[in-house]
Design a protein around this motif. Structure first.
Motif, PDB file in Angstrom:
ATOM      1  N   TYR A 142       0.821  -1.207   0.000  1.00 55.38           N
ATOM      2  CA  TYR A 142       0.000   0.000   0.000  1.00 55.38           C
ATOM      3  C   TYR A 142       0.860   1.264   0.000  1.00 55.38           C
ATOM      4  O   TYR A 142       1.956   1.289   0.578  1.00 55.38           O
ATOM      5  CB  TYR A 142      -0.926   0.017   1.222  1.00 55.38           C
ATOM      6  CG  TYR A 142      -1.968  -1.070   1.198  1.00 55.38           C
ATOM      7  CD1 TYR A 142      -3.132  -0.913   0.469  1.00 55.38           C
ATOM      8  CD2 TYR A 142      -1.770  -2.260   1.894  1.00 55.38           C
ATOM      9  CE1 TYR A 142      -4.101  -1.914   0.430  1.00 55.38           C
ATOM     10  CE2 TYR A 142      -2.727  -3.268   1.853  1.00 55.38           C
ATOM     11  CZ  TYR A 142      -3.883  -3.090   1.126  1.00 55.38           C
ATOM     12  OH  TYR A 142      -4.823  -4.080   1.084  1.00 55.38           O
ATOM     13  N   PHE A 143       0.327   2.298  -0.629  1.00 53.55           N
ATOM     14  CA  PHE A 143       0.977   3.614  -0.623  1.00 53.55           C
ATOM     15  C   PHE A 143       0.523   4.380   0.605  1.00 53.55           C
ATOM     16  O   PHE A 143      -0.671   4.443   0.907  1.00 53.55           O
ATOM     17  CB  PHE A 143       0.605   4.392  -1.878  1.00 53.55           C
ATOM     18  CG  PHE A 143       1.294   5.722  -2.000  1.00 53.55           C
ATOM     19  CD1 PHE A 143       2.511   5.838  -2.638  1.00 53.55           C
ATOM     20  CD2 PHE A 143       0.717   6.876  -1.458  1.00 53.55           C
ATOM     21  CE1 PHE A 143       3.150   7.072  -2.746  1.00 53.55           C
ATOM     22  CE2 PHE A 143       1.337   8.105  -1.551  1.00 53.55           C
ATOM     23  CZ  PHE A 143       2.568   8.207  -2.191  1.00 53.55           C
ATOM     24  N   ASP A 150      -3.508   2.863   7.335  1.00 51.90           N
ATOM     25  CA  ASP A 150      -4.366   4.046   7.274  1.00 51.90           C
ATOM     26  C   ASP A 150      -5.467   3.740   6.261  1.00 51.90           C
ATOM     27  O   ASP A 150      -5.180   3.297   5.148  1.00 51.90           O
ATOM     28  CB  ASP A 150      -3.522   5.253   6.829  1.00 51.90           C
ATOM     29  CG  ASP A 150      -4.275   6.576   6.847  1.00 51.90           C
ATOM     30  OD1 ASP A 150      -5.494   6.566   6.564  1.00 51.90           O
ATOM     31  OD2 ASP A 150      -3.645   7.609   7.111  1.00 51.90           O
ATOM     32  N   PRO A 151      -6.734   3.979   6.606  1.00 52.49           N
ATOM     33  CA  PRO A 151      -7.814   3.678   5.666  1.00 52.49           C
ATOM     34  C   PRO A 151      -7.672   4.376   4.321  1.00 52.49           C
ATOM     35  O   PRO A 151      -8.186   3.891   3.306  1.00 52.49           O
ATOM     36  CB  PRO A 151      -9.079   4.165   6.391  1.00 52.49           C
ATOM     37  CG  PRO A 151      -8.711   4.151   7.830  1.00 52.49           C
ATOM     38  CD  PRO A 151      -7.250   4.490   7.886  1.00 52.49           C
ATOM     39  N   ARG A 152      -6.958   5.508   4.295  1.00 57.13           N
ATOM     40  CA  ARG A 152      -6.823   6.261   3.047  1.00 57.13           C
ATOM     41  C   ARG A 152      -5.801   5.650   2.103  1.00 57.13           C
ATOM     42  O   ARG A 152      -5.779   5.985   0.910  1.00 57.13           O
ATOM     43  CB  ARG A 152      -6.406   7.707   3.364  1.00 57.13           C
ATOM     44  CG  ARG A 152      -7.404   8.461   4.214  1.00 57.13           C
ATOM     45  CD  ARG A 152      -6.832   9.778   4.690  1.00 57.13           C
ATOM     46  NE  ARG A 152      -5.648   9.586   5.533  1.00 57.13           N
ATOM     47  CZ  ARG A 152      -4.960  10.577   6.102  1.00 57.13           C
ATOM     48  NH1 ARG A 152      -5.348  11.824   5.898  1.00 57.13           N
ATOM     49  NH2 ARG A 152      -3.918  10.328   6.867  1.00 57.13           N
ATOM     50  N   ASP A 153      -4.944   4.770   2.570  1.00 54.76           N
ATOM     51  CA  ASP A 153      -3.890   4.191   1.743  1.00 54.76           C
ATOM     52  C   ASP A 153      -4.488   3.371   0.596  1.00 54.76           C
ATOM     53  O   ASP A 153      -5.563   2.783   0.730  1.00 54.76           O
ATOM     54  CB  ASP A 153      -2.976   3.312   2.590  1.00 54.76           C
ATOM     55  CG  ASP A 153      -2.219   4.115   3.650  1.00 54.76           C
ATOM     56  OD1 ASP A 153      -2.196   5.360   3.534  1.00 54.76           O
ATOM     57  OD2 ASP A 153      -1.677   3.487   4.580  1.00 54.76           O
ATOM     58  N   ARG A 178       2.125  10.328   3.824  1.00 56.64           N
ATOM     59  CA  ARG A 178       3.506  10.736   3.546  1.00 56.64           C
ATOM     60  C   ARG A 178       3.595  11.714   2.381  1.00 56.64           C
ATOM     61  O   ARG A 178       4.668  12.248   2.106  1.00 56.64           O
ATOM     62  CB  ARG A 178       4.361   9.502   3.226  1.00 56.64           C
ATOM     63  CG  ARG A 178       4.774   8.665   4.421  1.00 56.64           C
ATOM     64  CD  ARG A 178       5.829   9.386   5.277  1.00 56.64           C
ATOM     65  NE  ARG A 178       6.955   9.867   4.496  1.00 56.64           N
ATOM     66  CZ  ARG A 178       8.028   9.129   4.186  1.00 56.64           C
ATOM     67  NH1 ARG A 178       8.101   7.869   4.592  1.00 56.64           N
ATOM     68  NH2 ARG A 178       9.014   9.638   3.488  1.00 56.64           N
ATOM     69  N   PHE A 179       2.481  11.950   1.691  1.00 55.21           N
ATOM     70  CA  PHE A 179       2.511  12.825   0.516  1.00 55.21           C
ATOM     71  C   PHE A 179       1.580  14.016   0.775  1.00 55.21           C
ATOM     72  O   PHE A 179       0.381  13.957   0.535  1.00 55.21           O
ATOM     73  CB  PHE A 179       2.063  12.054  -0.733  1.00 55.21           C
ATOM     74  CG  PHE A 179       2.279  12.799  -2.024  1.00 55.21           C
ATOM     75  CD1 PHE A 179       3.553  12.996  -2.536  1.00 55.21           C
ATOM     76  CD2 PHE A 179       1.193  13.317  -2.724  1.00 55.21           C
ATOM     77  CE1 PHE A 179       3.746  13.693  -3.723  1.00 55.21           C
ATOM     78  CE2 PHE A 179       1.366  14.019  -3.905  1.00 55.21           C
ATOM     79  CZ  PHE A 179       2.656  14.196  -4.412  1.00 55.21           C
ATOM     80  N   PRO A 180       2.113  15.123   1.292  1.00 56.09           N
ATOM     81  CA  PRO A 180       1.290  16.263   1.717  1.00 56.09           C
ATOM     82  C   PRO A 180       0.445  16.891   0.610  1.00 56.09           C
ATOM     83  O   PRO A 180      -0.596  17.498   0.899  1.00 56.09           O
ATOM     84  CB  PRO A 180       2.328  17.268   2.242  1.00 56.09           C
ATOM     85  CG  PRO A 180       3.534  16.452   2.573  1.00 56.09           C
ATOM     86  CD  PRO A 180       3.549  15.325   1.583  1.00 56.09           C
ATOM     87  N   GLU A 217     -12.000   6.508   2.271  1.00 55.86           N
ATOM     88  CA  GLU A 217     -11.258   5.253   2.225  1.00 55.86           C
ATOM     89  C   GLU A 217     -11.368   4.618   0.837  1.00 55.86           C
ATOM     90  O   GLU A 217     -12.414   4.623   0.207  1.00 55.86           O
ATOM     91  CB  GLU A 217     -11.780   4.270   3.270  1.00 55.86           C
ATOM     92  CG  GLU A 217     -11.025   2.943   3.273  1.00 55.86           C
ATOM     93  CD  GLU A 217     -11.415   2.034   4.421  1.00 55.86           C
ATOM     94  OE1 GLU A 217     -10.722   1.027   4.620  1.00 55.86           O
ATOM     95  OE2 GLU A 217     -12.411   2.337   5.113  1.00 55.86           O
ATOM     96  N   GLN A 218     -10.236   4.079   0.385  1.00 54.84           N
ATOM     97  CA  GLN A 218     -10.182   3.350  -0.865  1.00 54.84           C
ATOM     98  C   GLN A 218      -9.860   1.885  -0.555  1.00 54.84           C
ATOM     99  O   GLN A 218      -8.988   1.601   0.249  1.00 54.84           O
ATOM    100  CB  GLN A 218      -9.092   3.910  -1.784  1.00 54.84           C
ATOM    101  CG  GLN A 218      -9.204   5.405  -2.049  1.00 54.84           C
ATOM    102  CD  GLN A 218      -7.971   5.939  -2.752  1.00 54.84           C
ATOM    103  OE1 GLN A 218      -7.505   5.381  -3.738  1.00 54.84           O
ATOM    104  NE2 GLN A 218      -7.430   7.032  -2.230  1.00 54.84           N
ATOM    105  N   GLU A 219     -10.552   0.974  -1.198  1.00 55.72           N
ATOM    106  CA  GLU A 219     -10.264  -0.459  -1.057  1.00 55.72           C
ATOM    107  C   GLU A 219     -10.163  -0.873   0.417  1.00 55.72           C
ATOM    108  O   GLU A 219      -9.071  -1.138   0.928  1.00 55.72           O
ATOM    109  CB  GLU A 219      -8.957  -0.800  -1.795  1.00 55.72           C
ATOM    110  CG  GLU A 219      -8.990  -0.404  -3.254  1.00 55.72           C
ATOM    111  CD  GLU A 219      -7.622  -0.418  -3.911  1.00 55.72           C
ATOM    112  OE1 GLU A 219      -7.472  -1.094  -4.921  1.00 55.72           O
ATOM    113  OE2 GLU A 219      -6.706   0.256  -3.399  1.00 55.72           O
ATOM    114  N   PRO A 220     -11.272  -0.929   1.122  1.00 63.67           N
ATOM    115  CA  PRO A 220     -11.257  -1.260   2.552  1.00 63.67           C
ATOM    116  C   PRO A 220     -10.496  -2.545   2.859  1.00 63.67           C
ATOM    117  O   PRO A 220     -10.667  -3.560   2.193  1.00 63.67           O
ATOM    118  CB  PRO A 220     -12.754  -1.424   2.873  1.00 63.67           C
ATOM    119  CG  PRO A 220     -13.443  -0.585   1.858  1.00 63.67           C
ATOM    120  CD  PRO A 220     -12.639  -0.704   0.607  1.00 63.67           C
TER     121      PRO A 220
END
Length: 423
Positions: A137-138, A168-171, A142-144, A159-162
């Motif tokens: 996962y990305f 992190d749910p956003r990863d 870490r990428f502001p 959230e992407q791809e639970p």
């Protein structure tokens, strides 16, 4: 030339000719025949390349084929590779019928898997990505700059791809471990699996255009998460990536955006079978590339009439256009590639040379070609001439009707007649 840039929310100016101008446009995910809305980014990209070359630019266009994707696995469990191969062929077959040629490069996700694995490995090494039970996962946090393209705040990204194993749910996924029922996989440092959708396009674009290129295109529906994720992946590796982002508006059907998943789509093949390439391309010309365009019988019939109007120009004598006519046409296209405004200028012309040159940019030079009636229809028309000379107008009218049933109109002229295909 100026083009609207989604990233800056303003018009960006291209460098002067000869450039170069390198363009990457997201192509289809191949799990069934593409619909007519999927053709819009293809058409816009091909037209843009044509205009740029017309104005002296060195241009390279890359349009990918996404042949590894969850949608393909879902559509053909256990036979995704076969479906992807078949659907890739349908895509090329159907877009060939548009008569616009092919992109300079058409990479596939399958052929660039090694490049994707290399990019993922570098992201892991830099701390921008992490492995979790075979998935990678990305780290969005870490990428502001994440969210700049789509206008989302980093703390509000959905959230992407639970997956409960994510930090992190956003990863989002860069690599997916093979799941039961999936018939294709590739070896990687994290075990057998397949790349995520987003890393595919970062790898394909950079392989063929380099770590920085001028234009990235695609449908408006790809802004988030697809293109947002592409930016994060590539710029996390210190690659400048795309300088300008072109997102075409969506085709609508009965007031709703056209999507295969919704089931309100019309296949490109079906649209071409019914309306023909000339009418369909003229229809695309009537809208601005970044605005919605309504697909309906009424709008296609209007486009057919417009195309017929151009044919009629070539059935009559050429009239020299006024001075500055081409400059007005070029000005419309140089100002955010406004094809609707350019089309309006073209409808003013009766200058065969100028109109033929303009139509050629959009793959519509065939509208300038004279129709040739079959010998049997020409014979009916000759018999009608004889009937009229003998004042047998009943027979002349009967022959006219027969000619029309065969798909042609007969037009009387001072020196005889002219046969025109009915549209």
């Amino acid at each position: 030339m100026r083009l609207y840039d989604t990233y800056t929310r303003g018009l960006g100016e291209l460098p002067p000719p000869p450039g170069p101008i390198r363009i990457y446009s997201c192509g289809p995910t191949v799990y069934q025949r593409i619909h007519v809305g999927n053709a819009v980014p293809f058409v816009v990209a091909m037209w843009l390349r044509s205009w740029l070359r017309e104005t002296g630019y060195e241009t390279k266009l890359v349009i990918n084929i996404t042949d590894i994707n969850d949608k393909i696995y879902d559509a053909a469990p256990g036979a995704s590779a076969e479906l992807a191969t078949d659907a890739s062929g349908w895509y090329v077959e159907d877009t060939d019928r548009l008569g616009l040629g092919r992109p300079d490069v058409e990479p596939t996700a399958v052929e660039t898997v090694p490049d994707q694995i290399a990019m993922i490995g570098e992201l892991v090494a830099r701390g921008f990505a992490y492995e979790s039970v075979g998935d990678v996962y990305f780290r969005v946090a870490r990428f502001p700059e994440y969210g700049r393209l789509s206008g989302q705040r980093l703390d509000q990204v959905e959230e992407q791809e639970p997956n409960p194993r994510k930090e992190d749910p956003r990863d989002f996924a860069l690599w997916k471990a093979t799941k039961p029922g999936e018939d294709t996989s590739w070896e990687s440092p994290w075990g057998p699996g397949r790349p995520g959708w987003h890393i595919e396009c970062s790898a394909m674009s950079e392989k063929h255009l380099g770590p920085e290129f001028e234009i990235h295109g695609g449908g408006l529906d790809l802004v988030f998460p697809h293109h947002e994720n592409e930016i994060a992946q590539s710029r996390a590796l210190d690659h400048p990536f795309a300088q300008l982002w072109m997102h075409n508006g969506m085709l609508t059907f009965a007031g709703e955006e056209m999507h295969k998943s919704v089931g309100n789509d019309v296949s490109l093949k079906g649209a071409l079978d019914r309306w023909g390439r000339e009418t369909l391309l003229t229809f695309f010309l009537t809208g601005h590339w970044r605005k919605p365009l309504e697909y309906s019988d009424a709008t296609l019939e209007s486009a057919a009439a417009r195309a017929e109007g151009f044919r009629e120009v070539f059935r009559n004598a050429s009239e020299l256009a006024q001075k500055g006519a081409w400059e007005r046409f070029a000005g419309a296209l140089d100002d955010d590639f406004n094809t609707a405004a350019a089309l309006a200028v073209m409808h003013e012309w009766h200058d065969h040379d100028l109109l033929r040159r303009a139509l050629g940019i959009f793959g519509l030079e065939s509208l300038a070609e004279a129709d040739s009636a079959p010998p049997a229809v020409a014979e009916l028309a000759e018999r009608r001439v004889v009937a009229r000379s003998e004042k047998d107008f009943v027979e002349a009218d009967r022959l006219r009707g027969e000619i029309e049933e065969a798909g042609w109109d007969v037009r009387d002229e001072a020196d005889g007649f002219r046969l025109v295909r009915r549209r």
